[in-house]
Design a protein around this motif. Structure first.
Motif, PDB file in Angstrom:
ATOM      1  N   ALA A  79      -3.274   3.292  20.297  1.00 45.80           N
ATOM      2  CA  ALA A  79      -3.475   3.869  21.627  1.00 45.80           C
ATOM      3  C   ALA A  79      -2.902   2.889  22.646  1.00 45.80           C
ATOM      4  CB  ALA A  79      -4.954   4.109  21.886  1.00 45.80           C
ATOM      5  N   VAL A  80      -1.879   3.333  23.342  1.00 48.79           N
ATOM      6  CA  VAL A  80      -1.161   2.460  24.268  1.00 48.79           C
ATOM      7  C   VAL A  80      -1.351   2.965  25.691  1.00 48.79           C
ATOM      8  CG1 VAL A  80       1.096   1.495  24.849  1.00 48.79           C
ATOM      9  CG2 VAL A  80       0.569   2.020  22.484  1.00 48.79           C
ATOM     10  N   ASP A  81      -1.616   2.044  26.588  1.00 43.27           N
ATOM     11  CA  ASP A  81      -1.605   2.370  28.005  1.00 43.27           C
ATOM     12  C   ASP A  81      -0.135   2.432  28.413  1.00 43.27           C
ATOM     13  OD1 ASP A  81      -1.389   1.996  30.805  1.00 43.27           O
ATOM     14  OD2 ASP A  81      -3.488   1.393  30.853  1.00 43.27           O
ATOM     15  N   VAL A  82       0.374   3.620  28.699  1.00 37.53           N
ATOM     16  CA  VAL A  82       1.818   3.746  28.897  1.00 37.53           C
ATOM     17  C   VAL A  82       2.273   3.345  30.293  1.00 37.53           C
ATOM     18  CG1 VAL A  82       2.276   5.401  27.076  1.00 37.53           C
ATOM     19  CG2 VAL A  82       1.559   6.217  29.310  1.00 37.53           C
ATOM     20  N   ALA A  83       1.367   2.933  31.135  1.00 37.93           N
ATOM     21  CA  ALA A  83       1.800   2.383  32.425  1.00 37.93           C
ATOM     22  C   ALA A  83       2.069   0.894  32.285  1.00 37.93           C
ATOM     23  CB  ALA A  83       0.750   2.647  33.486  1.00 37.93           C
ATOM     24  N   SER A  84       1.154   0.181  31.643  1.00 37.72           N
ATOM     25  CA  SER A  84       1.319  -1.266  31.544  1.00 37.72           C
ATOM     26  C   SER A  84       1.816  -1.714  30.173  1.00 37.72           C
ATOM     27  CB  SER A  84      -0.023  -1.941  31.838  1.00 37.72           C
ATOM     28  OG  SER A  84      -0.936  -1.653  30.807  1.00 37.72           O
ATOM     29  N   GLY A  85       1.753  -0.865  29.181  1.00 39.11           N
ATOM     30  CA  GLY A  85       2.215  -1.246  27.846  1.00 39.11           C
ATOM     31  C   GLY A  85       1.180  -1.990  27.037  1.00 39.11           C
ATOM     32  N   ALA A  86      -0.052  -2.041  27.531  1.00 37.92           N
ATOM     33  CA  ALA A  86      -1.101  -2.743  26.800  1.00 37.92           C
ATOM     34  C   ALA A  86      -1.677  -1.834  25.713  1.00 37.92           C
ATOM     35  CB  ALA A  86      -2.207  -3.157  27.756  1.00 37.92           C
ATOM     36  N   VAL A  87      -2.014  -2.441  24.595  1.00 33.55           N
ATOM     37  CA  VAL A  87      -2.603  -1.673  23.504  1.00 33.55           C
ATOM     38  C   VAL A  87      -4.117  -1.663  23.702  1.00 33.55           C
ATOM     39  CG1 VAL A  87      -2.912  -1.564  21.009  1.00 33.55           C
ATOM     40  CG2 VAL A  87      -0.720  -2.270  21.954  1.00 33.55           C
ATOM     41  N   ALA A  88      -4.701  -0.476  23.657  1.00 27.72           N
ATOM     42  CA  ALA A  88      -6.148  -0.384  23.871  1.00 27.72           C
ATOM     43  C   ALA A  88      -6.901  -0.359  22.552  1.00 27.72           C
ATOM     44  CB  ALA A  88      -6.471   0.871  24.678  1.00 27.72           C
ATOM     45  N   ALA A  89      -6.349   0.288  21.557  1.00 22.93           N
ATOM     46  CA  ALA A  89      -7.028   0.367  20.262  1.00 22.93           C
ATOM     47  C   ALA A  89      -5.977   0.632  19.200  1.00 22.93           C
ATOM     48  CB  ALA A  89      -8.045   1.500  20.264  1.00 22.93           C
ATOM     49  N   ALA A  90      -6.262   0.193  17.991  1.00 23.83           N
ATOM     50  CA  ALA A  90      -5.318   0.430  16.902  1.00 23.83           C
ATOM     51  C   ALA A  90      -6.070   0.482  15.589  1.00 23.83           C
ATOM     52  CB  ALA A  90      -4.267  -0.671  16.857  1.00 23.83           C
ATOM     53  N   ALA A  91      -5.541   1.240  14.657  1.00 22.24           N
ATOM     54  CA  ALA A  91      -6.148   1.338  13.334  1.00 22.24           C
ATOM     55  C   ALA A  91      -5.044   1.587  12.319  1.00 22.24           C
ATOM     56  CB  ALA A  91      -7.151   2.483  13.292  1.00 22.24           C
ATOM     57  N   ALA A  92      -5.252   1.101  11.114  1.00 23.14           N
ATOM     58  CA  ALA A  92      -4.247   1.274  10.066  1.00 23.14           C
ATOM     59  C   ALA A  92      -4.892   1.914   8.846  1.00 23.14           C
ATOM     60  CB  ALA A  92      -3.643  -0.074   9.699  1.00 23.14           C
ATOM     61  N   HIS A  93      -4.235   2.919   8.305  1.00 29.10           N
ATOM     62  CA  HIS A  93      -4.706   3.580   7.090  1.00 29.10           C
ATOM     63  C   HIS A  93      -3.778   3.220   5.955  1.00 29.10           C
ATOM     64  CE1 HIS A  93      -7.510   6.321   9.168  1.00 29.10           C
ATOM     65  NE2 HIS A  93      -6.662   6.166  10.160  1.00 29.10           N
ATOM     66  N   ARG A  94      -4.356   2.806   4.847  1.00 33.24           N
ATOM     67  CA  ARG A  94      -3.538   2.466   3.690  1.00 33.24           C
ATOM     68  C   ARG A  94      -3.388   3.678   2.787  1.00 33.24           C
ATOM     69  NH1 ARG A  94      -6.793  -3.109   2.729  1.00 33.24           N
ATOM     70  NH2 ARG A  94      -5.621  -4.325   4.241  1.00 33.24           N
ATOM     71  N   HIS A 116       0.814  -1.212   0.000  1.00 29.42           N
ATOM     72  CA  HIS A 116       0.000   0.000   0.000  1.00 29.42           C
ATOM     73  C   HIS A 116       0.851   1.266   0.000  1.00 29.42           C
ATOM     74  CE1 HIS A 116      -3.312  -2.649   0.628  1.00 29.42           C
ATOM     75  NE2 HIS A 116      -2.725  -3.163   1.694  1.00 29.42           N
ATOM     76  N   LYS A 117       2.055   1.184  -0.522  1.00 28.68           N
ATOM     77  CA  LYS A 117       2.968   2.332  -0.623  1.00 28.68           C
ATOM     78  C   LYS A 117       3.309   2.908   0.752  1.00 28.68           C
ATOM     79  CE  LYS A 117       2.001   3.702  -5.321  1.00 28.68           C
ATOM     80  NZ  LYS A 117       1.274   4.628  -6.159  1.00 28.68           N
ATOM     81  N   GLU A 118       2.398   3.694   1.296  1.00 30.73           N
ATOM     82  CA  GLU A 118       2.662   4.271   2.609  1.00 30.73           C
ATOM     83  C   GLU A 118       1.470   4.020   3.504  1.00 30.73           C
ATOM     84  OE1 GLU A 118       5.222   7.272   3.232  1.00 30.73           O
ATOM     85  OE2 GLU A 118       5.110   8.136   1.239  1.00 30.73           O
ATOM     86  N   VAL A 119       1.749   3.697   4.739  1.00 29.49           N
ATOM     87  CA  VAL A 119       0.650   3.436   5.659  1.00 29.49           C
ATOM     88  C   VAL A 119       0.817   4.298   6.908  1.00 29.49           C
ATOM     89  CG1 VAL A 119       0.071   1.105   4.944  1.00 29.49           C
ATOM     90  CG2 VAL A 119       1.884   1.455   6.597  1.00 29.49           C
ATOM     91  N   VAL A 120      -0.311   4.624   7.501  1.00 30.98           N
ATOM     92  CA  VAL A 120      -0.346   5.361   8.753  1.00 30.98           C
ATOM     93  C   VAL A 120      -1.039   4.469   9.773  1.00 30.98           C
ATOM     94  CG1 VAL A 120      -1.334   7.352   9.919  1.00 30.98           C
ATOM     95  CG2 VAL A 120      -0.408   7.605   7.636  1.00 30.98           C
ATOM     96  N   ARG A 121      -0.460   4.402  10.950  1.00 34.65           N
ATOM     97  CA  ARG A 121      -1.093   3.616  11.994  1.00 34.65           C
ATOM     98  C   ARG A 121      -1.295   4.470  13.232  1.00 34.65           C
ATOM     99  NH1 ARG A 121       3.272  -0.636  10.831  1.00 34.65           N
ATOM    100  NH2 ARG A 121       2.467  -1.413   8.863  1.00 34.65           N
TER     101      ARG A 121
END
Lengths: 222, 919
Positions: free
Chosen positions: B685-700, B677-682
């Motif tokens: 959303a990371v919980d910076v205390a525990s390092g858990a990912v809460a949500a994520a999305a990728a744009h092509r 997809h040439k270039e992607v944006v992601r």
């Protein structure tokens, strides 16, 4: 010659899968409990045949008394039980991820945790995080023949393609509305009161107010 | 916009339903309701704009036109005319910020000529009175590699372009200034002596060349038809034993071409010969210029000494005598590395000199002086490059502080409290009497005394950290500079500002810390000051021994209400300032994000009874394993000042949709190449205390803009869609669901939540280019949230979150309509009345800063960039404030009249009753 071909075919198949964003995934889980001086030693392994299918096989060691003692020591100082995950996939090198849970919470939950691995659309892993079930009642780890079993739930989470501005359906909607207008005014089958209450109510209020401001003439005084 | 009004609005809409389609009316009326406009007489009442031009590159006095002006061209690619008396911008042209806008030449005669760009060059002529473009032509050099060495000047109506080829020759081309017509071919002058150290003093090109010990000083008039090289042995002018090989031209369009050798001797070129001046350079750092005085040429020198301050001397070139009326020495005036930018002298009747000298400093400030050193005006051009800003509360007045301290002490018996009460009231009475006695005096120094908090806490101090290392304290209501401090060692590239103690804790003063890098070593640099008066406090200016990874403020304050500062060094060790605060390190987590590799690591800080230490507890690779080239574009955390007071959203069926309010959540925006997809944006959303990912999305097929907004459970970020070639804004909202995860009032813990929130997503088209984004912040977050966007057009628009809401349905049901959700429209409306700065264009906005005021309805906004713009916004209108033009007199008169009327009617009624009774 045939033997050679048979050797190449699986490789070729794998390559095709790589483009299709599917492939195998292997997560080596390491921790730093009872490691005989080394920083990290093996706790288990999670392997997936196919990322898309998402079915995983989790193999983990059982904790013995030594593990539990070290975990208790950590829990006493409210320390962290740190887990290192080494992820290998079909088309990438080994990548290291760190994650930690509170040792005390891990103990209280009877050595059970939740593992989330986030996978990009191209199959690469961005995070492997360990979290502890948030259960209110504490479960003390039970031992069977001095072996404490770890229960882990593994979830593969996909980074989904994001929403895009939905122009097509919006234009369709406008088209539909335009057509409806052209066909003629929508039949409004509401009752007269429901349609025009906003005119009637102010008039009624006005009439009431004007009625109350003109009181009956006072009784003639005697 | 509360629920009530949107409910009313929708009923109102029903009335017009038969007229047109629903959508347009919803959009139309919601705009009327949601936009914040001001009346014409309110212009400038709550807002101000300050226009800047940037660090001066070239400056010349415009002596031809009737209104005397100063024409400047700057490092920020701005051409401007400044008023000679006030220093204000008369007109200004902002060129492109890329190298295509670089100004190479400024020439002021009856017209202004500029050469801008970098191959191709644009030659433009401007009218000096109005700044109108008169003519323009472009010029492309064949030799692109050497184009950067080009030198330009104007001579007798011709534009001269000179391109030296080191150790070989000089190419000179002349063009007609108005048309660009080339007069003859390029002439190549053989000059094997040309090297990198050569200087241009139009039309002479001068070099020092030759073997060590036998150097010669060479000069060539490159415009003359006959090649005439002036060549003299260097030891005629300077002792070669201590020669360092430094040659610099005279500053400020010197009237006679000349240069300074080794910061010691001044050599002029007169009649095709060198002339060594009898006057020596006064100080090694002195800036010198030759001007035409009444009795021949004058040599003007200006410099700043660490102890003696700013000095200015003038000598007659011919006689070597000092001109006393121009001399100045000011201990209090500090102009670091003073440089004469432009000089203009006229003769008065008594053969005296009346001069205007423009002095430029290393701190980017320009000062216009007259003879004798009186500063007429100063412009703080450092403010064109603000890198960090902080709103700081003002202290309460003394009497209020006394009242607060009285109610602060809660312990003690009832008698102790009573006696304390009497005591403080006696004190208050005393201060009241005191103030009556000294009323006259307080009026005089009210300007310094009025830095006290107002009732609504709208009055603050803005602390602005600039790129050049100047820290400026500014009054937010007037925009007046209260204090300034220049720290040349501060590399403000990535600077963090912490308000470690607010002024809410008398008798302690406010305390602000700026953490940056040292200019030379790259080590950490901590500057602590009192933001109210700009004086250094505490650690003062402290250079640390190592480079920093991260810094953070402790969330617990010590006995003196001071929050400690924790810094994480590159070797992952921790240091806490002050040391006594080390024991307060508890439950503290910091993260370090590497911009280039997109790796984020989290650390837990701990105090084990002896010292504080950092333990690395998590790490994620946002670029994905093995995919190189991904980088973090933006990281958006919630504002430190934000407090969420509403746990959810009320739905139409009277149930509540609970928000996922994780205070540790940070939105990371990454971009990078992708094989498909040439270039992607992601967006992750990371919980910076525990390092858990809460949500994520990728744009092509998209490229990210470094703009992300994060407030409460709302996330928004901008990206450029390569597929559709437009700017889009994606929004996310995180929800727990219809049931709470935690009981009401329970504290959220990142380490005790394994559930992932439900994510609502939507994307909208932004029909404009954006340069900065920020959410509004209010005291208790009960007011609606608006997103402020600074556009490339110079407007700052306010978009209600209702428009960005990811829950906007395509076909709203009756329930959704009742809830107040707008129907989905892919394009965001940017109406003109949503522009905060109405017609006051602000150029190149780099950042927007928002801060809550003391009243819930209002949020303070500061936009920084080339210009500064300050205003306040009320997203849900000023529901807690009386209208600006509220008629106090009328309501008082009406009240008094009503009371009087009711008493009089009572009297008359009783009289009537009495009369009736007697009948």
């Amino acid at each position: 010659m045939k033997q050679h071909l048979a050797f190449i075919t699986p490789l070729f198949f794998q390559f095709v899968i790589g483009i299709d964003y599917d492939g195998w995934l292997n997560v080596k889980i390491q921790h730093s409990l009872n490691c005989n001086g080394e920083k990290y030693c093996t706790r288990g392994n999670i392997s997936l045949k196919s990322i898309r299918a998402g079915t995983s096989i989790i193999e983990q060691i059982n904790f013995n008394e030594k593990h539990i003692d070290e975990l208790k020591e950590l829990a006493d100082i409210d320390g962290f039980y740190t887990i290192r995950s080494l992820v290998t996939a079909a088309d990438s090198t080994e990548t290291e991820f760190l994650s930690s849970v509170k040792a005390k919470a891990f103990m209280d939950n009877g050595l059970s945790d939740v593992i989330n691995a986030w996978v990009l659309p191209n199959g690469a892993v961005i995070a492997v995080s360990f979290q502890v079930n948030n259960s209110s009642q504490s479960r003390i780890p039970r031992s069977v023949n001095n072996d404490y079993k770890i229960t882990s739930n593994f979830y593969l989470r996909h980074v989904e393609p994001a929403a895009v501005p939905d122009t097509a359906s919006y234009i369709q909607k406008l088209e539909r509305e335009r057509e409806a207008r052209e066909k003629g005014e929508l039949k409004d089958n509401r009752s007269f009161l429901a349609k025009y209450w906003m005119y009637i109510v102010p008039i009624a209020i006005f009439v009431m107010i004007s009625g109350s401001t003109n009181p009956e003439p006072a009784q003639p005084a005697r | 916009m509360g629920l009530l009004s949107s409910y009313l609005k929708l009923n109102f809409l029903g009335l017009f339903k038969f007229l047109n389609s629903m959508n347009w009316f919803i959009v139309f009326f919601s705009l009327i309701n949601l936009s914040m406009c001001i009346y014409e007489d309110q212009i400038g009442k709550f807002d101000w704009r300050q226009t800047y031009v940037g660090r001066i590159k070239f400056a010349q006095f415009d002596t031809v036109s009737t209104a005397k002006k100063l024409i400047v061209a700057t490092e920020e690619n701005v051409l401007a005319a400044l008023h000679l008396k006030t220093g204000q911008v008369v007109w200004r042209h902002v060129f492109e910020s890329a190298s295509t806008g670089n100004i190479q030449l400024l020439h002021v005669s009856d017209k202004i000529v500029t050469v801008s760009g970098s191959n191709p060059y644009l030659v433009r002529g401007w009218d000096s009175g109005t700044g109108v473009l008169l003519w323009e032509w472009s010029l492309t050099l064949q030799d692109n590699d050497r184009a950067d060495f080009s030198e330009w000047w104007v001579q007798q109506g011709l534009l001269v372009h000179m391109l030296p080829a080191f150790n070989s020759h000089i190419e000179v081309t002349m063009y007609n200034l108005l048309t660009g017509h080339n007069r003859g071919a390029t002439s190549k002058l053989p000059a094997p002596w040309v090297n990198e150290g050569c200087v241009l003093t139009p039309p002479f090109y001068s070099c020092i060349s030759g073997n060590v010990g036998a150097q010669r000083l060479l000069s060539l008039d490159v415009t003359s038809n006959v090649v005439q090289i002036i060549s003299k042995p260097l030891f005629d002018y300077i002792s070669l034993d201590i020669f360092e090989g430094n040659l610099r031209p005279l500053d400020a369009n010197s009237a006679v071409p000349g240069f300074i050798i080794d910061d010691k001797k001044i050599v002029l070129i007169k009649n095709n010969d060198f002339e060594l001046l009898s006057v020596n350079v006064a100080d090694a750092s002195a800036s010198a210029s030759i001007i035409d005085g009444s009795n021949g040429a004058l040599l003007l020198q200006a410099w700043t000494d660490n102890t003696l301050g700013f000095s200015l001397v003038a000598h007659n070139v011919n006689t070597g005598q000092e001109v006393s009326e121009l001399k100045c020495s000011d201990r209090n005036l500090r102009i670091p590395e003073a440089e004469i930018a432009a000089v203009m002298c006229t003769k008065t009747a008594k053969e005296q000199h009346a001069c205007r000298i423009l002095v430029n400093g290393a701190d980017d400030a320009i000062h216009l002086m007259q003879q004798g050193g009186r500063v007429l005006w100063t412009r703080e051009e450092a403010l064109a490059n603000v890198v960090a800003a902080e709103f700081v509360d003002l202290p309460v007045s003394e009497t209020e502080a006394a009242i607060e301290s009285e109610f602060d002490q809660k312990e003690g018996s009832i008698w102790a409290a009573f006696s304390r009460r009497l005591q403080t009231q006696f004190q208050q009475l005393q201060t009241l009497l005191h103030s009556f006695q000294h009323r006259d005096r307080t009026v005089e120094n009210s300007s310094s005394n009025n830095l006290v908090r107002d009732y609504f806490n709208l009055h603050k101090i803005l602390v602005l950290v600039t790129d050049v290392g100047k820290i400026i304290g500014m009054d937010n209501l007037s925009g007046e500079i209260l204090w300034r401090r220049y720290e040349p060692s501060l590399d403000a590239e990535s600077v963090a500002v912490f308000t470690r103690r607010t002024a809410w804790h008398p008798p302690y003063d406010a305390y602000l810390t700026i953490v940056g890098k040292h200019e030379e070593t790259g080590n950490g640099l901590v500057i602590s000051l009192n933001p109210i008066n700009g004086e250094l406090v505490g650690e003062r200016v402290l250079e640390l021994d190592a480079r920093l990874l991260q810094c953070a403020m402790l969330h617990r304050a010590d006995e003196e209400k001071l929050h400690g500062l924790a810094v994480l060094y590159e070797d992952e060790s921790i240091q806490v300032f002050p040391v006594s605060s080390e024991r307060l390190v508890e439950d503290m987590y910091i993260y370090v994000a590497d911009r280039e590799t997109a790796k984020v690591q989290g650390y837990a800080l701990k105090y084990d009874g002896k010292s504080a230490s950092a333990q690395k507890i998590w790490s994620v690779a946002l670029g994905g394993a093995g995919s190189a080239g991904h980088r973090i574009v933006a990281a958006a955390a919630r504002s430190r000042l934000e407090r969420t007071h509403s746990p959810g959203r009320a739905l139409a069926d009277r149930s509540v949709l609970y928000k996922y309010t994780n205070p540790n959540l940070v939105l990371f925006l990454t971009e990078g190449p992708d094989p498909v997809h040439k270039e992607v944006v992601r967006a992750v959303a990371v919980d910076v205390a525990s390092g858990a990912v809460a949500a994520a999305a990728a744009h092509r097929r998209a490229r990210a803009l470094p703009l992300a907004v994060h407030a409460d459970n709302c996330l928004a970020y901008l990206y450029r869609s390569d597929k559709h070639r437009r700017l889009e804004i994606a929004t996310m909202e995180l929800y727990e669901g219809k049931e709470r995860w935690l009981p009401a009032g329970a504290a959220f813990s990142s380490f005790a939540s394994e559930r992932a929130p439900a994510v609502q997503r939507q994307a909208y088209i932004l029909p404009a280019g954006a340069t900065a984004a920020a959410p509004t912040v209010t005291e208790r977050s009960l007011t609606d949230r608006h997103v402020l966007l600074a556009l490339t057009t110079g407007a700052i628009v306010e978009i209600p979150w209702a428009f960005l809401d990811p829950r906007r349905p395509a076909m709203p049901t009756a329930e959704q309509r009742e809830e107040g959700l707008l129907p989905y429209a892919p394009e965001l409306p940017l109406p003109a009345d949503a522009v905060l700065n109405y017609n006051r264009t602000v150029h190149r906005v780099r950042a927007l800063y928002t801060h809550p005021a003391g009243i819930e309805s209002t949020s303070l906004v500061l936009a920084t960039g080339l210009d500064l713009f300050y205003t306040r916004v009320a997203p849900s209108k000023t529901f807690d404030l009386l209208k600006d033009d509220f008629d106090y007199h009328l309501i008082t008169i009406v009240l008094v009249a009503l009371i009087a009327a009711s008493y009089s009617t009572k009297y008359f009624a009783s009289r009537k009753m009495l009369k009736m009774a007697w009948k």
